[in-house]
Design a protein around this motif. Structure first.
Motif, PDB file in Angstrom:
ATOM      1  N   LEU A   9      32.756  26.279  11.782  1.00  0.00           N
ATOM      2  CA  LEU A   9      31.646  26.781  12.029  1.00  0.00           C
ATOM      3  C   LEU A   9      30.616  26.243  10.553  1.00  0.00           C
ATOM      4  O   LEU A   9      29.960  25.893  10.253  1.00  0.00           O
ATOM      5  N   PHE A  10      31.524  25.673   9.222  1.00  0.00           N
ATOM      6  CA  PHE A  10      30.721  25.092   8.608  1.00  0.00           C
ATOM      7  C   PHE A  10      31.127  23.654   8.704  1.00  0.00           C
ATOM      8  O   PHE A  10      29.385  23.676   7.954  1.00  0.00           O
ATOM      9  N   ALA A  11      31.359  22.809   9.030  1.00  0.00           N
ATOM     10  CA  ALA A  11      31.021  21.690   9.502  1.00  0.00           C
ATOM     11  C   ALA A  11      29.529  21.775   9.830  1.00  0.00           C
ATOM     12  O   ALA A  11      28.897  20.983   9.850  1.00  0.00           O
ATOM     13  N   ALA A  12      29.855  22.402  10.985  1.00  0.00           N
ATOM     14  CA  ALA A  12      29.393  22.002  11.989  1.00  0.00           C
ATOM     15  C   ALA A  12      27.928  22.603  11.719  1.00  0.00           C
ATOM     16  O   ALA A  12      26.252  22.156  11.409  1.00  0.00           O
ATOM     17  N   SER A  13      27.310  23.575  10.539  1.00  0.00           N
ATOM     18  CA  SER A  13      26.147  24.280  10.138  1.00  0.00           C
ATOM     19  C   SER A  13      25.898  23.040   9.207  1.00  0.00           C
ATOM     20  O   SER A  13      24.828  23.108   8.701  1.00  0.00           O
ATOM     21  N   THR A  14      26.355  22.695   7.760  1.00  0.00           N
ATOM     22  CA  THR A  14      26.041  20.830   7.356  1.00  0.00           C
ATOM     23  C   THR A  14      26.041  20.188   7.970  1.00  0.00           C
ATOM     24  O   THR A  14      25.050  19.251   7.585  1.00  0.00           O
ATOM     25  N   LEU A  15      26.429  19.516   9.238  1.00  0.00           N
ATOM     26  CA  LEU A  15      25.742  18.799  10.190  1.00  0.00           C
ATOM     27  C   LEU A  15      24.094  19.052  10.360  1.00  0.00           C
ATOM     28  O   LEU A  15      23.535  18.537  10.239  1.00  0.00           O
ATOM     29  N   ALA A  21      17.795  17.686   7.179  1.00  0.00           N
ATOM     30  CA  ALA A  21      17.435  16.892   5.992  1.00  0.00           C
ATOM     31  C   ALA A  21      16.412  15.555   6.849  1.00  0.00           C
ATOM     32  O   ALA A  21      15.370  15.035   6.754  1.00  0.00           O
ATOM     33  N   ALA A  22      17.850  14.779   7.641  1.00  0.00           N
ATOM     34  CA  ALA A  22      17.232  13.765   8.012  1.00  0.00           C
ATOM     35  C   ALA A  22      15.402  13.410   8.544  1.00  0.00           C
ATOM     36  O   ALA A  22      15.080  12.698   8.543  1.00  0.00           O
ATOM     37  N   ALA A  23      15.422  14.323   9.463  1.00  0.00           N
ATOM     38  CA  ALA A  23      14.402  14.088  10.605  1.00  0.00           C
ATOM     39  C   ALA A  23      12.910  15.139   9.506  1.00  0.00           C
ATOM     40  O   ALA A  23      12.209  14.258   9.453  1.00  0.00           O
ATOM     41  N   PHE A  24      13.603  15.694   8.665  1.00  0.00           N
ATOM     42  CA  PHE A  24      12.540  15.862   7.614  1.00  0.00           C
ATOM     43  C   PHE A  24      11.795  14.567   6.776  1.00  0.00           C
ATOM     44  O   PHE A  24      10.847  14.386   6.182  1.00  0.00           O
ATOM     45  N   ALA A  25      12.569  13.899   6.694  1.00  0.00           N
ATOM     46  CA  ALA A  25      12.512  12.388   5.682  1.00  0.00           C
ATOM     47  C   ALA A  25      10.932  12.096   6.074  1.00  0.00           C
ATOM     48  O   ALA A  25      10.280  11.369   5.577  1.00  0.00           O
ATOM     49  N   GLN A  88      14.111  22.423  15.638  1.00  0.00           N
ATOM     50  CA  GLN A  88      14.601  23.284  14.835  1.00  0.00           C
ATOM     51  C   GLN A  88      15.944  23.121  13.790  1.00  0.00           C
ATOM     52  O   GLN A  88      15.626  23.843  12.642  1.00  0.00           O
ATOM     53  N   ALA A  89      16.558  22.410  13.534  1.00  0.00           N
ATOM     54  CA  ALA A  89      16.798  21.441  12.368  1.00  0.00           C
ATOM     55  C   ALA A  89      16.148  21.589  11.629  1.00  0.00           C
ATOM     56  O   ALA A  89      16.133  22.002  10.030  1.00  0.00           O
ATOM     57  N   VAL A  90      14.900  20.905  11.974  1.00  0.00           N
ATOM     58  CA  VAL A  90      13.202  20.409  10.571  1.00  0.00           C
ATOM     59  C   VAL A  90      13.349  22.141   9.918  1.00  0.00           C
ATOM     60  O   VAL A  90      13.505  22.030   8.694  1.00  0.00           O
ATOM     61  N   ALA A  91      13.060  23.211  11.201  1.00  0.00           N
ATOM     62  CA  ALA A  91      12.611  24.221  10.364  1.00  0.00           C
ATOM     63  C   ALA A  91      13.645  25.046   9.871  1.00  0.00           C
ATOM     64  O   ALA A  91      12.801  25.518   8.525  1.00  0.00           O
ATOM     65  N   ASP A  92      14.718  25.113   9.889  1.00  0.00           N
ATOM     66  CA  ASP A  92      16.090  25.643   8.972  1.00  0.00           C
ATOM     67  C   ASP A  92      15.748  24.899   7.977  1.00  0.00           C
ATOM     68  O   ASP A  92      15.807  25.812   6.885  1.00  0.00           O
ATOM     69  N   HIS A  93      15.932  23.424   7.557  1.00  0.00           N
ATOM     70  CA  HIS A  93      15.721  23.069   6.195  1.00  0.00           C
ATOM     71  C   HIS A  93      14.645  22.907   5.467  1.00  0.00           C
ATOM     72  O   HIS A  93      14.517  23.546   4.645  1.00  0.00           O
ATOM     73  N   ILE A  94      13.662  23.852   6.158  1.00  0.00           N
ATOM     74  CA  ILE A  94      12.358  23.805   5.875  1.00  0.00           C
ATOM     75  C   ILE A  94      12.741  25.453   5.038  1.00  0.00           C
ATOM     76  O   ILE A  94      12.081  25.504   3.542  1.00  0.00           O
TER      77      ILE A  94
END
Length: 98
Positions: A9-15, A21-25, A88-94
């Motif tokens: 679960l930790f690895a998946a959330s880190t990924l 972060a990569a998409a936010f670039a 969703q990944a970008v939104a979570d990153h922000i």
């Protein structure tokens, strides 16, 4: 067994965060590395913005139904290639930015 599940679960959330972060670039040029800039002096500062709000906005830009501050066409181009998971990944990153 429990430790393995927690590790996965930790690895998946880190990924997911890394993907965000990569998409936010591609957003950094206008919004800043930490979302600290008002993009083209038109947008709000997005650092720490609620993920649900960001998802709603990005989906609106992608659909062409949102044109906040006249930035609809620019943002539509930015999010056109993003699927729901990337949005969703970008939104979570922000949301995690400080």
């Amino acid at each position: 067994m429990k430790k393995i599940a927690i590790s996965m679960l930790f690895a998946a959330s880190t990924l997911l965060m890394a993907d965000g972060a990569a998409a936010f670039a591609k957003c950094v040029g206008c919004h800043g590395a930490n979302g600290e800039k008002a993009a083209l002096n038109k947008s709000a500062i997005i650092t720490g913005q609620d993920a649900a709000k960001t998802v709603e906005q990005l989906k609106g830009y992608k659909a062409g139904t949102l044109n906040t501050h006249g930035m609809g066409s620019v943002m539509k181009g930015q999010v056109a290639s993003m699927d729901d998971a990337a949005i969703q990944a970008v939104a979570d990153h922000i949301a995690a930015m400080k």
